[in-house]
Design an enzyme around this catalytic site. Structure first.
Site: not given
Ligand code: ZXY
Ligand code: CA
Length: 511
Positions: A182, A210, A212, A248
Site C-alpha cells: 500500500d 479512472r 482504481d 472507482e
Molecule cells: N482478485 C482476486 C485474487 C487477487 C485479485 C480476489 O479474490 N481478490 C479479493 C476480492 C477483490 O478485491 C479487490 C478489490 O479491488 C482490487 C483488487 C482486489 C483493486 C486492484 C487490485 C486487486 O483484489 O487485486 O487494483 C476490491 C476492492 C473493493 C471492493 C471490492 C473489490 O469493494 O473496495 C480480484 C481482483 C479484483 O478479484 C479487482 C481488480 C481490479 C479492480 C477491481 C477488482 O479494479 O475493481
Molecule cells: Ca491505500
C-alpha cells in the site's frame, strides 16, 4: 456579476467532471484488455464513425507477470513500475494509439492503479512485463524508484497489515488490500512520482483517468495528486482543460465509506446503477420496470453530474465484486441489451459501455472458478481483435459495443443529448416507455404478455426506423418502421417473445 457567472460556467466546463468528448459524443467504451494497436484501428474504423466519445483502456504501466494462475486479468492491477510496457503494447504503441484516436476525435482514458504496487506474495525477481526488478520483501521498486519508506506499513494499525474490517475506514485506506503493497500517498515524494506518471500520459494526449481502488485512498491524498496534474495537451484540447477524473468507489451502501466523500476530486463510479437495474430487469424482489419512472437520484443514486454509470464492469461481470448475482452481462444477452438500451436512452449520468472477451466459465457451488482467466492469447501474447464479414469480432472478443442494438443506442444518446426526460408511460408492470423531448422515444416490453399501445412520442409526424430491429440505410429501414401521426402519437406492438422486446426511434432515424 454576469462576468463571474460566465467564469464559473467556463470553470465547470473545463473541470475534472467534464469528459472532454467531442461535441455530441456522449458515451465511452471500455476496451478491456485490448492491445494498443487494435484500439488505434478501432478508433479509426468504428468508434469515430459511430459517434463513440472515448475509450477506457486497461492499465498501461508495467505489471507483475503472474504464472499461478496463468496470466490472470487482475495481474494488470499489480504495478511494478510506471514504464508504459504491458501485454497491450509498449510506449511507441501507446503514443501511436493516443495520437490516432485523438486525431479522429476519440478520447483515451487511462485506468490508473496508484493505490498500491504488486502483492507481497510476488517475492523478488524480474517477473514483470518489462523485466524490471522488484523485491516485495524490502518493498524495493528501483524502476520507479520506491523503497520501504514509501509504503504505509507503519501507518496501518491492523494486526497483520491487511484490510480485515471494511467498517474501519483507517484500515481500508492505510492497510494492504489482499496483500497489495500500500503506497504512502500521504508523502509528497509518492504523490510526485504518481503525478509524474500521470503527467507523462497527459502530455502524450490522454483525456482523463479512472482511479482504481479509490475507496482505498484518502480523498485528500487523491486531491493532492490531482492538484499536481498538468492541463490536457493543447494539440487536441482547449487551453486550460483539466483531466477528466472518475474514481472507482464501490459503494453499495452498508460500508462507512461513501462515494460522496470523493465528489470534490471528480466523478465516481455508481455501482448501485447496474446492481439495481439488473434486479429490475430480472424482476427479482418484486421489482418492475414501472418503478423506473424516477430512476436516478430518486433511487438513491449519486447526483447525475457526479455519476459514471455502466451496466457491468470488468470485475462484476465475473459474478463477484460489486453487485453480485443481479449484474447483467453479455452472457444474458437479451436482458443485457435492454439494460444497456435503457441506460443509453436515460439522461442520468455519464455512460460507459463494456466490451469484453469470452472465457470458459466453470461453476462450482454457484461460483465461476474461472473468473480469473485473462484475455484470449497465444502463449501469453494477447490475440488480435479480428473483424468478421458481418462486423462482429473473432478470437473470442465479444465486442458488445458492435452489437447493432448497442451501437445504435449510442447514436440515439448522441441525438437526444440535452433533451429532457418526457412522456413517461407504464402499464403498472414491465411495459414502459419514455421520450427525450422531441428527439427520441423508446418502448420496452419486459412483461409476459404482448404490448400493443398507442403512445405520445413527442416526435414530429413521419415514418421512423426502429434502430433496435434494424438500421436506417439510405432512406429505407432494415427493421420495423413506426408511424408517428401529426399529434405525436404512434402505435407500438411488441411481442413478449421477441429476441429484442424494445423499440427505439429518434430524429435521425426518420425516413
Ligand atoms: N482478485 C482476486 C485474487 C487477487 C485479485 C480476489 O479474490 N481478490 C479479493 C476480492 C477483490 O478485491 C479487490 C478489490 O479491488 C482490487 C483488487 C482486489 C483493486 C486492484 C487490485 C486487486 O483484489 O487485486 O487494483 C476490491 C476492492 C473493493 C471492493 C471490492 C473489490 O469493494 O473496495 C480480484 C481482483 C479484483 O478479484 C479487482 C481488480 C481490479 C479492480 C477491481 C477488482 O479494479 O475493481
Ligand atoms: Ca491505500
Amino acid at each position: 456579476m454576469k462576468f463571474l457567472l460566465l467564469l464559473s460556467a467556463i470553470g465547470l466546463c473545463w473541470a475534472q467532471y467534464n469528459p472532454h468528448t467531442k461535441y455530441g459524443r456522449t458515451a465511452i467504451v471500455h476496451l478491456f484488455e485490448w492491445r494498443w494497436d487494435d484500439i488505434a484501428l478501432e478508433c479509426e474504423r468504428y468508434l469515430a464513425p459511430n459517434g463513440f466519445g472515448g475509450v477506457q483502456i486497461s492499465p498501461p504501466n508495467e505489471n507483475a507477470v503472474i504464472t499461478s494462475p496463468s496470466r490472470p486479468w487482475w495481474e494488470r492491477y499489480q504495478p511494478i513500475s510506471y514504464k508504459l510496457c504491458t501485454r497491450s503494447g509498449n510506449e511507441n504503441d501507446f503514443r501511436d494509439m493516443v495520437t490516432r484516436c485523438n486525431n479522429v476525435g476519440v478520447c483515451i482514458y487511462v485506468d490508473a492503479v496508484i493505490n498500491h504496487m504488486c502483492g507481497n506474495a510476488m517475492g523478488s525477481g524480474t517477473s514483470s512485463t518489462c523485466g524490471s526488478y522488484y523485491n516485495t520483501g524490502n518493498e524495493e521498486f528501483p524502476a520507479v524508484p520506491y523503497s520501504g519508506w514509501d509504503f504505509n506499513d507503519s501507518i496501518c494499525k491492523s494486526e497483520n497489515g491487511e484490510i480485515n474490517d471494511y467498517n474501519d475506514i483507517y484500515q481500508v485506506r492505510d492497510c494492504r488490500l489482499v496483500g497489495l503493497l500500500d503506497l504512502a500517498l500521504g508523502k509528497d515524494y509518492v504523490r510526485s512520482k504518481v503525478a509524474e506518471y500521470m503527467n507523462h500520459l497527459i502530455d502524450i494526449g490522454v483525456a482523463g483517468f479512472r482511479l482504481d481502488a479509490s475507496k482505498h485512498m484518502w480523498p485528500g491524498d487523491i486531491k493532492a495528486v490531482m492538484d499536481k496534474l498538468h492541463n490536457l495537451n493543447t494539440s487536441w484540447f482547449p487551453e486550460g482543460s483539466r483531466p477528466f477524473i472518475y474514481q472507482e468507489v464501490i459503494d453499495l451502501g452498508g460500508e462507512p465509506i461513501k462515494g460522496s466523500e470523493y465528489f470534490g476530486n471528480g466523478r465516481v463510479t455508481e455501482f448501485k446503477y447496474g446492481a439495481k437495474l439488473g434486479t429490475v430487469l430480472r424482476k427479482w424482489n418484486g421489482e418492475k420496470m414501472a418503478y423506473l419512472k424516477n430512476w436516478g437520484e430518486g433511487w438513491g443514486l449519486v447526483p447525475s453530474d457526479r455519476a459514471l454509470v455502466f451496466v457491468d464492469n470488468h470485475d462484476n461481470q465475473r459474478g463477484h465484486g460489486a453487485g453480485g448475482a443481479s449484474i447483467l452481462t453479455f452472457w444474458d444477452a437479451r436482458l443485457y441489451k435492454m439494460a444497456v438500451g435503457f441506460m443509453l436512452a436515460h439522461p442520468y449520468g455519464f455512460t460507459r459501455v463494456m466490451s469484453s472477451y469470452r472465457w470458459q466459465r466453470h461453476f462450482e457451488n454457484g461460483r465461476d472458478v474461472n473468473d480469473w482467466i485473462g484475455p484470449p492469447n497465444d502463449s501469453g501474447v494477447i490475440k488480435r481483435v479480428t473483424i468478421n464479414p458481418d462486423t462482429t469480432c473473432g478470437n473470442d472478443w465479444v465486442c458488445e459495443h458492435r452489437w447493432r442494438q448497442i451501437r445504435n443506442m449510442v447514436a440515439f444518446r448522441n441525438v437526444v443529448d440535452g433533451q429532457p426526460f418526457t412522456n413517461w408511460w407504464d402499464n403498472g408492470s414491465n411495459q414502459v416507455a419514455f421520450g427525450r423531448g422531441n428527439k427520441g422515444f423508446i418502448v420496452f416490453n419486459n412483461d409476459d404478455r404482448p404490448l400493443s399501445s398507442t403512445l405520445q412520442t413527442g416526435l414530429r409526424a413521419g415514418t421512423y426506423c426502429d434502430v433496435i430491429s434494424g438500421d436506417k440505410v439510405g432512406n429505407s429501414c432494415t427493421g420495423i418502421t413506426v408511424n408517428v401521426s401529426g399529434d405525436g402519437n404512434a402505435h407500438f406492438s411488441i411481442s413478449n417473445s421477441a429476441e429484442d422486446p424494445f423499440i427505439a426511434i429518434h430524429a435521425e432515424s426518420k425516413l
